[in-house]
Design a protein around this motif. Structure first.
Motif, mmCIF file in Angstrom:
data_model
loop_
_atom_site.group_PDB
_atom_site.id
_atom_site.type_symbol
_atom_site.label_atom_id
_atom_site.label_comp_id
_atom_site.label_asym_id
_atom_site.label_seq_id
_atom_site.Cartn_x
_atom_site.Cartn_y
_atom_site.Cartn_z
ATOM 1 N N GLN A 1 0.795 -1.148 -0.133
ATOM 2 C CA GLN A 1 0.070 0.035 -0.111
ATOM 3 C C GLN A 1 0.885 1.288 0.040
ATOM 4 O O GLN A 1 1.926 1.276 0.717
ATOM 5 C CB GLN A 1 -0.967 -0.144 1.334
ATOM 6 N N SER B 1 -4.933 12.664 -4.191
ATOM 7 C CA SER B 1 -5.679 12.022 -5.100
ATOM 8 C C SER B 1 -5.237 11.570 -6.484
ATOM 9 O O SER B 1 -5.996 11.156 -7.422
ATOM 10 C CB SER B 1 -6.837 12.930 -5.581
ATOM 11 N N PRO C 1 -3.656 9.388 -9.462
ATOM 12 C CA PRO C 1 -3.578 8.028 -9.470
ATOM 13 C C PRO C 1 -2.351 7.496 -9.356
ATOM 14 O O PRO C 1 -1.381 8.015 -9.777
ATOM 15 C CB PRO C 1 -4.436 7.560 -10.682
ATOM 16 N N LEU C 2 -1.989 6.092 -9.157
ATOM 17 C CA LEU C 2 -0.717 5.633 -9.054
ATOM 18 C C LEU C 2 -0.590 4.927 -10.563
ATOM 19 O O LEU C 2 -1.613 3.999 -10.740
ATOM 20 C CB LEU C 2 -0.807 4.438 -7.921
ATOM 21 N N ASP C 3 0.178 5.162 -11.098
ATOM 22 C CA ASP C 3 0.456 4.575 -12.551
ATOM 23 C C ASP C 3 1.426 3.401 -12.604
ATOM 24 O O ASP C 3 2.278 3.528 -11.588
ATOM 25 C CB ASP C 3 0.459 5.687 -13.684
ATOM 26 N N ILE D 1 -2.291 -2.960 -10.227
ATOM 27 C CA ILE D 1 -2.367 -1.433 -9.340
ATOM 28 C C ILE D 1 -3.544 -1.336 -9.111
ATOM 29 O O ILE D 1 -4.762 -1.378 -9.984
ATOM 30 C CB ILE D 1 -1.777 -0.493 -10.272
ATOM 31 N N PRO E 1 -9.150 6.249 -10.924
ATOM 32 C CA PRO E 1 -8.768 7.382 -9.998
ATOM 33 C C PRO E 1 -10.280 7.688 -9.317
ATOM 34 O O PRO E 1 -11.248 7.581 -10.140
ATOM 35 C CB PRO E 1 -8.467 8.534 -10.770
ATOM 36 N N THR F 1 -8.775 7.104 -2.114
ATOM 37 C CA THR F 1 -8.907 5.969 -1.777
ATOM 38 C C THR F 1 -7.516 5.092 -1.507
ATOM 39 O O THR F 1 -6.589 5.828 -1.942
ATOM 40 C CB THR F 1 -9.520 5.121 -3.188
ATOM 41 N N GLU F 2 -7.388 4.152 -1.018
ATOM 42 C CA GLU F 2 -6.175 3.287 -0.920
ATOM 43 C C GLU F 2 -5.554 3.153 -2.173
ATOM 44 O O GLU F 2 -6.146 2.692 -3.255
ATOM 45 C CB GLU F 2 -6.580 2.026 -0.097
ATOM 46 N N LYS F 3 -4.275 3.469 -2.352
ATOM 47 C CA LYS F 3 -3.384 3.104 -3.548
ATOM 48 C C LYS F 3 -2.431 2.141 -3.304
ATOM 49 O O LYS F 3 -1.831 2.036 -2.149
ATOM 50 C CB LYS F 3 -2.865 4.532 -4.108
#
Length: 148
Positions: free
Chosen positions: A27, A40, A42-44, A74, A79, A87-89
């Motif tokens: 996480q 906020s 997004p994780l790419d 992922i 997003p 949210t959790e990434k």
């Protein structure tokens, strides 16, 4: 009765004593005080790979960058809407089993900063799950892990 007409099924047993892979659920966490706009984002895949490689490089030097890491998924897949809380990434990864201890040490001790270099907005990895069998980690068949 001939041996060719014998319809009794043969039973095969298989035991994996030393699985080749170790699976992790990591996480991405943000330092308190990080702006909501940063949280906020997004994780790419490129950012996740950069964070993981940087953690291994800082912990083990050049040797750490040679550890093979496969990013399996992922999350979240999309997003969050702008009017909700972040949210959790995180990521699901797979590494060779002999390198698992080094990966745990590297990612759990790494804190990365943002591009400006200040402490506000820094990120870190939290190891949420670790195991040699993916099915045991996802508590089921694991089919939801690979759903597009």
């Amino acid at each position: 009765m001939s041996p060719l007409n014998d319809t009794k099924p043969k039973v095969a047993h298989f035991t994996a004593r030393s699985p080749p892979w170790t699976y992790f659920k990591l996480q991405l966490i943000h330092q308190p005080g990080t702006s909501p706009s940063v949280q906020s984002q997004p994780l790419d895949p490129l950012t996740a790979r950069t964070y993981l490689t940087t953690a291994l490089s800082q912990f083990l030097g050049l040797t750490g960058t040679t550890i093979s890491i496969d990013i399996l998924r992922i999350f979240p897949d999309s997003p969050p809407p702008q009017d909700t809380t972040p949210t959790e990434k995180g990521v699901w990864i797979r590494v060779p089993r002999p390198d698992a201890a080094a990966v745990v040490s590297a990612v759990s001790s790494w804190i990365g900063g943002n591009s400006t270099g200040d402490a506000v907005g820094s990120v870190a990895w939290r190891v949420c799950a670790k195991g040699n069998y993916l099915g045991a980690l996802v508590q089921g068949s694991g089919e939801d892990l690979f759903v597009p």
